[in-house]
Design a protein around this motif. Structure first.
Motif, PDB file in Angstrom:
ATOM      1  N   ASN A 277      -5.562  25.452  59.335  1.00  0.00           N
ATOM      2  CA  ASN A 277      -6.914  24.904  59.255  1.00  0.00           C
ATOM      3  C   ASN A 277      -7.814  25.479  60.342  1.00  0.00           C
ATOM      4  O   ASN A 277      -9.026  25.646  60.139  1.00  0.00           O
ATOM      5  CB  ASN A 277      -6.883  23.376  59.378  1.00  0.00           C
ATOM      6  CG  ASN A 277      -6.361  22.693  58.126  1.00  0.00           C
ATOM      7  OD1 ASN A 277      -6.335  23.282  57.043  1.00  0.00           O
ATOM      8  ND2 ASN A 277      -5.948  21.447  58.264  1.00  0.00           N
TER       9      ASN A 277
ATOM     10  N   TYR B 215      -6.461  22.441  54.118  1.00  0.00           N
ATOM     11  CA  TYR B 215      -7.703  22.677  53.377  1.00  0.00           C
ATOM     12  C   TYR B 215      -7.875  24.126  52.911  1.00  0.00           C
ATOM     13  O   TYR B 215      -8.919  24.477  52.373  1.00  0.00           O
ATOM     14  CB  TYR B 215      -8.902  22.290  54.253  1.00  0.00           C
ATOM     15  CG  TYR B 215      -8.917  20.834  54.634  1.00  0.00           C
ATOM     16  CD1 TYR B 215      -9.410  19.869  53.767  1.00  0.00           C
ATOM     17  CD2 TYR B 215      -8.418  20.414  55.864  1.00  0.00           C
ATOM     18  CE1 TYR B 215      -9.418  18.518  54.108  1.00  0.00           C
ATOM     19  CE2 TYR B 215      -8.416  19.077  56.224  1.00  0.00           C
ATOM     20  CZ  TYR B 215      -8.918  18.131  55.334  1.00  0.00           C
ATOM     21  OH  TYR B 215      -8.917  16.800  55.677  1.00  0.00           O
TER      22      TYR B 215
ATOM     23  N   GLU C 112     -11.012  17.548  44.926  1.00  0.00           N
ATOM     24  CA  GLU C 112     -11.482  17.086  46.230  1.00  0.00           C
ATOM     25  C   GLU C 112     -12.511  15.971  46.048  1.00  0.00           C
ATOM     26  O   GLU C 112     -13.084  15.796  44.970  1.00  0.00           O
ATOM     27  CB  GLU C 112     -12.102  18.241  47.023  1.00  0.00           C
ATOM     28  CG  GLU C 112     -11.109  19.291  47.484  1.00  0.00           C
ATOM     29  CD  GLU C 112     -10.151  18.767  48.537  1.00  0.00           C
ATOM     30  OE1 GLU C 112     -10.569  17.922  49.375  1.00  0.00           O
ATOM     31  OE2 GLU C 112      -8.984  19.178  48.537  1.00  0.00           O
TER      32      GLU C 112
END
Length: 349
Positions: free
Chosen positions: A93, A233, A331
């Motif tokens: 990330n 992510y 998401e």
């Protein structure tokens, strides 16, 4: 003659170490991309970067991190196959904030007394994190530390390398007044603030109390909610970069220091990030820890992620497209503010 003292008698079990390597081999191989050269067990991991020749100005991006005292929660609960996800997440990330694609990962595991079964459980999580982020686990180290660490104690650290083409790199210098702040939800505390969380939520409570299901934690126990893995992510962010070219100007991975001390890292000196509080949901475990610690709002915002795992700084005229694409991927993005004139600070409304 003096009595022989072996390495095993000194506390280092080479046989168990070999068993551990055999146990993790299939887990590691599952993460391999086509660019991996060779196999686990060599003196160095090999990875081809031939694809970089198609880039205009390829840059390697590296990151390293650990899991911190969240490991104590894993040890209390006796669950070790999720903290490896945290380890990978913290590294990938971070390098994602430049727009980089993670390529390969290395891990370092230090233990008091080596157990091949426990090691396989830990590496299972690391391998899963690598698969989730699309990078290969190409090497690592298992170190037994008798006399330095307790038998059942261990620590983790990780190292990741990725690549980005300089013209496509995300950069705070690209951020402009009017850009929109799009947040992606966290899964809980992720891997930061656990020294405080354990002090107020764990200390003074019995193991039975910590393991009980709680309605205010959506049915999870305190330990279970604290052990929830950090979200990765990489795939949604990189997919939205491909689907809506040029829309993302910068990214902020919300880790230690919370929103206040991470979002400012995605700003240049001519702008502020104006965050509108109340525009997203704070996870129950975060609310619980903040209440137990009696934290002020200001202190909470610079300690925990408060339910925001990643902030995308997006061009205003493409924000709807970004929100739409992220939603397609499952998401739950939310608009949490905008960029205004300033001098590189995070301000709250």
């Amino acid at each position: 003659m003096a009595e022989q003292i072996t390495y095993s008698q000194a506390g280092v079990d080479i046989v168990e170490g070999a068993k551990a390597v055999d146990a993790i081999k299939p887990l590691v191989r599952r993460t391999y991309r086509n660019e991996v050269v060779g196999d686990i067990g060599g003196f160095g991991g090999l990875f081809s970067i031939a694809a970089a020749k198609d880039m205009e100005d390829p840059l390697l991006v590296s990151g390293t991190d650990g899991v911190g005292t969240k490991l104590k929660v894993a040890q209390m609960l006796g669950v070790h196959n999720t903290v490896g996800i945290d380890l990978v997440a913290m590294c990938v990330n971070d390098i994602l904030a430049t727009g980089a694609e993670p390529l390969f990962f290395l891990d370092y595991v230090a233990v008091g007394k080596l157990s091949s079964e426990a090691m396989a459980s830990i590496v299972e999580g690391i391998a899963k994190g690598c698969i989730m982020s699309g990078c290969s686990l190409i090497g690592g180290e298992m170190a037994e530390h008798p006399g330095v660490m307790a038998d059942d104690d261990y620590d983790l650290s990780g190292f990741c390398v990725g690549i980005v083409d300089r013209p496509k790199m995300l950069d705070p210098e690209h951020v402009r007044v009017g850009d929109v702040l799009v947040g992606l939800p966290s899964s809980g505390l992720h891997s930061n603030g656990y020294s405080l969380a354990r002090k107020v939520a764990v200390e003074g409570r019995t193991r039975e109390e910590l393991s009980q299901s709680r309605d205010y934690l959506n049915g999870k126990s305190i330990l279970g909610a604290l052990l929830q893995p950090t979200r990765i992510y990489v795939k949604p962010v990189r997919e939205v970069m491909e689907a809506v070219p040029g829309a993302l100007h910068a990214l902020a991975h919300i880790t230690g220091g919370g929103i206040s001390e991470n979002l400012n890292r995605a700003l240049n000196e001519g702008v502020d990030a104006e965050v509108r509080l109340g525009t997203w949901d704070v996870p129950p475990i975060v609310q619980f820890v903040c209440e137990e610690a009696n934290l002020s709002q200001k202190e909470a915002l610079k300690t925990f992620n408060m339910g925001v795992g990643m902030v995308l700084v997006v061009a205003a005229d493409q924000a709807d497209d970004v929100m739409r694409e992220l939603s397609k991927m499952g998401e739950k993005p939310f608009v949490m503010g905008s960029i205004v004139e300033g001098d590189g600070k995070v301000i709250y409304k």
